[in-house]
Design an enzyme around this catalytic site. Structure first.
Site, PDB file in Angstrom:
ATOM      1  N   ASP A 179       3.905  -1.686  -0.299  1.00 36.70           N
ATOM      2  CA  ASP A 179       4.430  -1.716  -1.648  1.00 36.70           C
ATOM      3  C   ASP A 179       4.276  -3.109  -2.241  1.00 36.70           C
ATOM      4  OD1 ASP A 179       5.930  -0.189  -3.707  1.00 36.70           O
ATOM      5  OD2 ASP A 179       7.420  -1.753  -3.391  1.00 36.70           O
ATOM      6  N   GLU A 196      -0.706  -0.759  -2.376  1.00 36.19           N
ATOM      7  CA  GLU A 196      -0.128  -0.323  -3.652  1.00 36.19           C
ATOM      8  C   GLU A 196      -0.509  -1.394  -4.669  1.00 36.19           C
ATOM      9  OE1 GLU A 196       1.785  -0.874  -6.796  1.00 36.19           O
ATOM     10  OE2 GLU A 196       3.467  -1.373  -5.485  1.00 36.19           O
ATOM     11  N   ASP A 251       8.075   6.390  -8.423  1.00 33.20           N
ATOM     12  CA  ASP A 251       8.586   5.621  -9.557  1.00 33.20           C
ATOM     13  C   ASP A 251       8.238   6.249 -10.895  1.00 33.20           C
ATOM     14  OD1 ASP A 251       9.909   3.559  -8.212  1.00 33.20           O
ATOM     15  OD2 ASP A 251       8.101   2.356  -8.012  1.00 33.20           O
TER      16      ASP A 251
END
Length: 510
Positions: A300, A347, A400
Site C-alpha cells: 500500500d 499500489e 477505498d
C-alpha cells in the site's frame, strides 16, 4: 537486478476481507471462510485478495493496526476452537451482535472472553503436544511476539490508553520497569501470545484449503504503521518521535481524488537513515512474517518508498506538507538478498511521478489499474483499459472506492458515465457486470473485483471512505448472498476472458 513479477498466466480474483464474511458479530476463520473458498473455486477464481490481516484497534481499520506482525484475534472462530478441543462447549456464547455491520468494541470484548476461556483450558490441560507446539510457536516468533504480547497486556492494564500516555518508565521502556511488568502481567501477556497461536492455527488451515482449491492469497502491507502499536513502542528509535514518544511529523498525502485538503493519516514517519544503518532489518522481518501468511503482497502507498508527504504533527490537514525522499530500491534489494524473490504488487495510485514509475519498473513490480479512474480527458491515462499492460492488476475499484454500482449511479459525473457507456451497450442496471467484464477481458495479467461489485451492491456496501473516521470497515456479506448461480455467471465471464485455471495453465483446477 529486477524482481520477478508474481504475475504469470492470466488469472481472476475477488477482493474481500475475512471480517466481511458471515458469522456472529464479525466474519471469522470458521466454516464460512472455507465455504467462500469453495465458492471462489466454483467461480473459476484463482486469487483471493484480502486487506491486512493484522490485529486492529477499536476503530477496526486494518490500516491502523496494533501490530504490523500480529494476526487479528477478532478473526478467531470459536466454533473451530471447540471443534478441535481448544474451547469448552459452554464457553463465551456469542452476544446479541448485529448480522449487518460490525460493532468493533463489542466484538473485541467478546473475542477477548473467548480467548480467555481457551487460555484457561490450555492452562488446565495436560496436553503435552499442545504445550510443546505453543512453545515452539513462541520461540519461532519471539522477535515480535514478546513485545506485542506485553504491549497488549499493558494497554489493557491502562484502560486502552495509547502508550505515550503510559507511566514514563514504561513509555521509555526502562529495563527494570519492563521486567516488573513482565512479572506482574505474566499470564495476561501469555494469553495474548496464545491468541496469536490460535489465529495462526486457524489461518494456516484456511490458507491450506485455498491452496488445495488452486487459489492464492494476496495480502497487504501498509507502508506506515499506527502510532499506538507495538511496533512503534518497541522500536522508538526507528520513528520520528520526541522524548515523550509523540510524533514530530506524520504521514499523509496532498490533495487528490479523494480529498481537497489531502489526507492527514497521522502515522509517525520512519527514520530511514537509522533503518538503512541496520540493513532495513525491521522491514525484512516484516516482509518475512507477512509472506508466512500470504502468497503475494500488495504494498500500500508504494510511491512513499520513492518520496513521501511529510506533514508537521501540529497541522490539522495535510495541505502544508512537503515531499521527502524515501529509501528507494535499497530497501527492496536488502530484502531480496535475505529473502529471495519477493512476490509484490505496487499500489501505485495517486500522484505518480516518473521517478515512482522508474522505481516500480526497475523492480519489475506490477502496478494497479482502477477502472473508476479511467474516464477523463487524458488519452494516455493508464487506467483506460486500452492502455493496460500484462504486468498489472486491474480492478473495477478498490476498498477505498465506492462500489461499481454506487459509483456509476451516484458518484460518477456525466462525463464518467458517458465514458463507461462508450465501453459497453449494457443496460443501466447491468453496468456493474459490464465493468467487471471490461477488467476481465483487459490485457492486465490479473483482474480482481470487489465482491460487492459481483453482488451489484450500491454505496451502502462501501468498505472505506478515505478521509472519514466513522462507518468504515464494517460491511458484511449475508449468508446465502454468494449463490451457485452467481458463481456460474462469474465463471462464464472468467472462462471467456481466458482467466480460468484450465485456460491459463493448460490443465484443470484439481
Amino acid at each position: 537486478m529486477a524482481e520477478v513479477s508474481p504475475i504469470g498466466a492470466r488469472a481472476g480474483g475477488i477482493l474481500l476481507h475475512p471480517t466481511s464474511l458471515p458469522g456472529p458479530g464479525i466474519g471469522d476463520l470458521g466454516e464460512h471462510a472455507f465455504r467462500f473458498i469453495d465458492w471462489l473455486a466454483s467461480a473459476e477464481q484463482q486469487l483471493w485478495q484480502v486487506l491486512p490481516l493484522v490485529a486492529v484497534n477499536e476503530g477496526g481499520s486494518p490500516y491502523n493496526a496494533l501490530s504490523a506482525f500480529a494476526g487479528n484475534p477478532l478473526l478467531i472462530s470459536p466454533a473451530e476452537l471447540f471443534l478441535h478441543g481448544l474451547l469448552p462447549e459452554e464457553a463465551a456464547p456469542a452476544p446479541d451482535l448485529p448480522l449487518d455491520g460490525i460493532d468493533f468494541p463489542a466484538v473485541m470484548a467478546w473475542k477477548d472472553e473467548v480467548v480467555g476461556r481457551a487460555y484457561e483450558l490450555y492452562l488446565d490441560s495436560d496436553d503435552l503436544d499442545l504445550e510443546a507446539d505453543f512453545g515452539a510457536y513462541r520461540d519461532r516468533n519471539r522477535g515480535w511476539l514478546d513485545d506485542y504480547a506485553l504491549f497488549r497486556a499493558l494497554r489493557d492494564e491502562f484502560g486502552g490508553r495509547w502508550w505515550p500516555e503510559w507511566p514514563a518508565r514504561l513509555r521509555a521502556r526502562d529495563e527494570r520497569a519492563l521486567d516488573e511488568a513482565r512479572n506482574d502481567l505474566l499470564l495476561e501477556a501469555d494469553r495474548h501470545a496464545y491468541a496469536q497461536y490460535l489465529f495462526d492455527l486457524q489461518w494456516t488451515a484456511v490458507r491450506r484449503h485455498a491452496h488445495a482449491a488452486g487459489i492464492r492469497i494476496v495480502g497487504d502491507v501498509p507502508i506506515f504503521v499506527a502510532h499506538d502499536s507495538a511496533d512503534v513502542w518497541a522500536n522508538q528509535h526507528l520513528f520520528t518521535l520526541d522524548a515523550e514518544g509523540r510524533a514530530t511529523v506524520v504521514s499523509g498525502v496532498p490533495p487528490d481524488y479523494f480529498s481537497a485538503t489531502g489526507q492527514r493519516w497521522g502515522n509517525p514517519l520512519y527514520r530511514w537513515d537509522v533503518l538503512a544503518r541496520d540493513g532495513y532489518r525491521w522491514w525484512i522481518d516484516r516482509f518475512r512474517r507477512t509472506l508466512e501468511m500470504v502468497d503475494v503482497v500488495r504494498i500500500d502507498h508504494f510511491r512513499g518508498f520513492e518520496a513521501y508527504w511529510e506533514v508537521p504533527a501540529d497541522e490539522e490537514t495535510a495541505l502544508n506538507g512537503r515531499w521527502v525522499p524515501g529509501p528507494g530500491r535499497a530497501l527492496f534489494d536488502a530484502a531480496r538478498r535475505e529473502l529471495g524473490t519477493l512476490p509484490l504488487v505496487a499500489e501505485d495510485l495517486g500522484l505518480i511521478t516518473d521517478e515512482v514509475e522508474a522505481l516500480r519498473d526497475g523492480l519489475g513490480l506490477p502496478g494497479m489499474r482502477v477502472l473508476q479512474f479511467a474516464f477523463g480527458d487524458d488519452e494516455r491515462n493508464p487506467h483506460l483499459p486500452r492502455n493496460y499492460v500484462h504486468n498489472a492488476v486491474a480492478y473495477t475499484g478498490t476498498h477505498d472506492n465506492d462500489t461499481a454500482r454506487g459509483w456509476y449511479d451516484e458518484s460518477a459525473d456525466p462525463n464518467e458515465r458517458q465514458g463507461v457507456r462508450r465501453l459497453t451497450d449494457a443496460p443501466e442496471d447491468e453496468m456493474h457486470w459490464a465493468m467487471i467484464e471490461t477488467v476481465l477481458r483487459s490485457r492486465a495479467g490479473w483482474a480482481v473485483v470487489p465482491l460487492q461489485d459481483v453482488l451489484g451492491l450500491g454505496s451502502q456496501a462501501r468498505m472505506n471512505t478515505p478521509g472519514t473516521g466513522e462507518g468504515n470497515w464494517a460491511w458484511r456479506l449475508r449468508e446465502g448472498d454468494v449463490t451457485p448461480e452467481l458463481a456460474a455467471r462469474l465463471a462464464a465471464l472468467t472462462r471467456a476472458s481466458g482467466r480460468a485455471a484450465a485456460d491459463s495453465s493448460g490443465g484443470t483446477r484439481r
